[in-house]
Design a protein around this motif. Structure first.
Motif, short mmCIF file in Angstrom:
data_model
loop_
_atom_site.label_atom_id
_atom_site.label_comp_id
_atom_site.label_asym_id
_atom_site.label_seq_id
_atom_site.Cartn_x
_atom_site.Cartn_y
_atom_site.Cartn_z
N HIS A 101 75.37 64.02 37.05
CA HIS A 101 74.47 63.55 37.92
C HIS A 101 73.16 64.66 38.14
O HIS A 101 73.75 65.80 37.93
N GLY A 102 72.08 64.16 38.56
CA GLY A 102 70.84 65.19 38.94
C GLY A 102 70.48 64.71 40.16
O GLY A 102 69.56 65.55 41.07
N ASP A 103 70.62 63.64 40.77
CA ASP A 103 70.17 63.19 42.12
C ASP A 103 71.23 63.55 43.26
O ASP A 103 72.38 64.03 42.94
N GLU A 104 70.75 63.56 44.55
CA GLU A 104 71.61 63.88 45.48
C GLU A 104 71.39 62.96 46.80
O GLU A 104 70.36 62.64 47.10
N ALA B 21 78.42 58.98 59.22
CA ALA B 21 79.59 59.13 57.81
C ALA B 21 80.02 60.77 58.12
O ALA B 21 79.27 61.64 58.64
N GLN B 22 81.13 60.81 57.34
CA GLN B 22 81.85 62.03 57.35
C GLN B 22 81.32 62.56 55.85
O GLN B 22 81.85 61.77 54.92
N ARG B 23 81.19 63.80 55.78
CA ARG B 23 80.84 64.34 54.57
C ARG B 23 82.28 65.19 54.13
O ARG B 23 82.86 66.06 55.04
N LEU B 24 82.91 64.80 52.90
CA LEU B 24 84.13 65.12 52.56
C LEU B 24 84.26 66.00 51.40
O LEU B 24 85.39 66.64 51.31
N ALA B 25 83.36 66.46 50.58
CA ALA B 25 83.32 67.13 49.34
C ALA B 25 82.02 67.75 49.17
O ALA B 25 80.98 67.41 49.36
N GLN B 26 82.13 69.02 48.40
CA GLN B 26 81.01 69.77 47.88
C GLN B 26 81.34 70.62 46.51
O GLN B 26 82.59 70.51 46.17
N THR B 27 80.13 70.85 45.89
CA THR B 27 80.42 71.78 44.88
C THR B 27 79.19 72.87 45.02
O THR B 27 78.38 72.68 46.02
N PRO B 28 79.31 73.88 44.55
CA PRO B 28 78.41 75.10 44.74
C PRO B 28 76.84 74.40 44.65
O PRO B 28 75.97 74.85 45.42
N GLY B 29 76.61 74.01 43.88
CA GLY B 29 75.23 73.33 43.49
C GLY B 29 74.67 72.23 44.42
O GLY B 29 73.64 71.83 44.58
N PHE B 30 75.74 71.22 44.74
CA PHE B 30 75.67 69.88 45.47
C PHE B 30 76.54 69.88 46.67
O PHE B 30 77.52 69.48 46.43
N PRO B 31 75.94 70.23 47.87
CA PRO B 31 76.79 70.21 48.99
C PRO B 31 77.33 68.94 49.49
O PRO B 31 78.27 68.82 50.28
N ASN B 32 76.55 67.86 48.86
CA ASN B 32 77.15 66.21 49.37
C ASN B 32 77.69 65.75 48.15
O ASN B 32 77.00 65.10 47.39
N LEU C 277 75.82 56.70 40.84
CA LEU C 277 74.74 55.75 41.64
C LEU C 277 74.93 54.95 42.58
O LEU C 277 74.40 54.43 43.47
N GLY C 278 76.21 54.35 42.53
CA GLY C 278 76.84 53.40 43.41
C GLY C 278 76.85 54.21 44.55
O GLY C 278 76.73 53.34 45.92
N ALA C 279 77.50 55.47 44.89
CA ALA C 279 77.51 56.02 46.21
C ALA C 279 75.90 56.26 46.53
O ALA C 279 75.77 56.36 47.84
N GLN C 280 74.92 56.64 45.76
CA GLN C 280 73.80 56.70 46.16
C GLN C 280 73.08 55.49 46.86
O GLN C 280 72.35 55.37 47.58
N LEU C 281 73.50 54.21 46.08
CA LEU C 281 73.09 53.07 46.60
C LEU C 281 73.41 52.78 47.92
O LEU C 281 72.87 52.35 48.80
N ALA D 131 70.08 56.60 54.39
CA ALA D 131 70.14 58.03 53.86
C ALA D 131 69.05 57.93 52.60
O ALA D 131 69.21 57.55 51.93
N PRO D 132 68.45 59.19 52.80
CA PRO D 132 67.54 59.60 51.66
C PRO D 132 68.29 60.00 50.33
O PRO D 132 69.25 60.64 50.59
N VAL D 133 67.95 59.53 48.88
CA VAL D 133 68.43 59.92 47.93
C VAL D 133 67.41 60.72 46.93
O VAL D 133 66.10 59.89 46.73
N THR D 134 67.25 61.75 46.58
CA THR D 134 66.34 62.52 45.95
C THR D 134 66.67 63.09 44.78
O THR D 134 67.97 63.60 44.38
N PRO D 135 65.73 63.38 43.78
CA PRO D 135 66.02 64.10 42.57
C PRO D 135 66.10 65.57 42.76
O PRO D 135 65.36 66.29 43.68
N THR D 136 67.06 66.50 42.18
CA THR D 136 67.17 67.74 42.72
C THR D 136 66.43 68.63 41.68
O THR D 136 66.32 70.04 41.59
N GLY D 137 66.16 68.24 40.51
CA GLY D 137 65.65 68.80 39.09
C GLY D 137 66.68 69.73 38.42
O GLY D 137 66.26 70.47 37.60
N ARG D 138 67.74 69.40 38.96
CA ARG D 138 68.89 70.12 38.23
C ARG D 138 70.12 69.10 37.73
O ARG D 138 69.98 67.80 38.04
#
Length: 236
Positions: A142-145, A152-163, A93-97, A104-111
């Motif tokens: 988490h379930g939000d993204e 900013a630079q994007r540094l990491a991802q997982t298959p379901g969550f690119p950010n 949540l801290g990163a999302q805040l 930047a928008p923070v949104t629920p993914t439903g996953r």
């Protein structure tokens, strides 16, 4: 060593604390304190005072300001700190805040992404303080993204969550995943999030087992990672 440095952790849930990061900060000469959301008052200017601020996680969404009005003040306080260019680390949540405070928008993914799973770094991530985390199983919960903030630079991802992580210069780092969670204290997470685990159909026994097998390596890499970030953030 500078023993006058102060670190403030914004804590939303009792068991989601600094974990592995706290002894590291103490060893670097920081005086560590907590601001407990919902217990302690949060004035927007208060976050400009500490040398380091770490915003920790919680099972709520940045956008749930009607249900949790403190989020409005917290976002404002984080914005003030970011505008001052001071070292700030956000986890879950801290990163999302932090992302939201940067526009930047923070949104629920439903996953849901809950449990230990490896991280894949971007090219920027492999050149960053996160380099040691390539392929390491980190704790996701988490379930939000968040979207990556402008500049900013994007540094990491997982298959379901690119950010999964971003940095803004050397002084702002946002991690969607948990590097701070102490695997020897995972039981508190399993109890505290029992309803979420049940609703997501996730067996706590799997997370408990993975904490035993993945936790020690993650702990080593986590300390190295946060140390590298602090080295840069304190200089910057």
């Amino acid at each position: 060593m500078n023993h006058d440095r102060t670190a403030l952790a914004i804590r939303h849930v009792a068991f989601e604390d600094l974990g592995l990061i706290e002894p590291l900060l103490v060893a670097r000469g920081y005086q560590v304190s907590y601001l407990d959301i919902g217990v302690d008052s949060l004035d927007p200017q208060i976050l400009t005072q500490p040398d380091l601020v770490v915003v920790l996680g919680a099972p709520i969404g940045v956008y749930e300001t009607d249900a949790y009005p403190f989020l409005v003040t917290e976002l404002e306080a984080i914005s003030v700190r970011l505008q001052a260019g001071l070292p700030t680390l956000g986890i879950c949540l801290g990163a999302q805040l932090i992302a939201a405070a940067l526009g930047a928008p923070v949104t629920p993914t439903g996953r849901k992404e809950i449990g230990y799973a490896p991280l894949q770094l971007t090219d920027a991530g492999r050149a960053s303080v996160l380099a040691g985390l390539e392929g390491v199983a980190v704790l996701h919960w988490h379930g939000d993204e968040f979207a990556i903030p402008d500049g900013a630079q994007r540094l990491a991802q997982t298959p379901g969550f690119p950010n999964q992580a971003f940095c803004l210069g050397d002084r702002v780092l946002g991690l969607q995943f948990h590097v701070e969670a102490d695997h020897t204290r995972i039981e508190r997470w399993l109890i505290g999030h029992a309803l979420e685990l049940a609703a997501a159909g996730i067996d706590p026994r799997q997370i408990r087992a993975d904490a035993t097998t993945c936790g020690p390596m993650l702990a080593d890499v986590a300390v190295t990672t946060i140390t590298s970030w602090l080295d840069r953030a304190e200089r910057g």
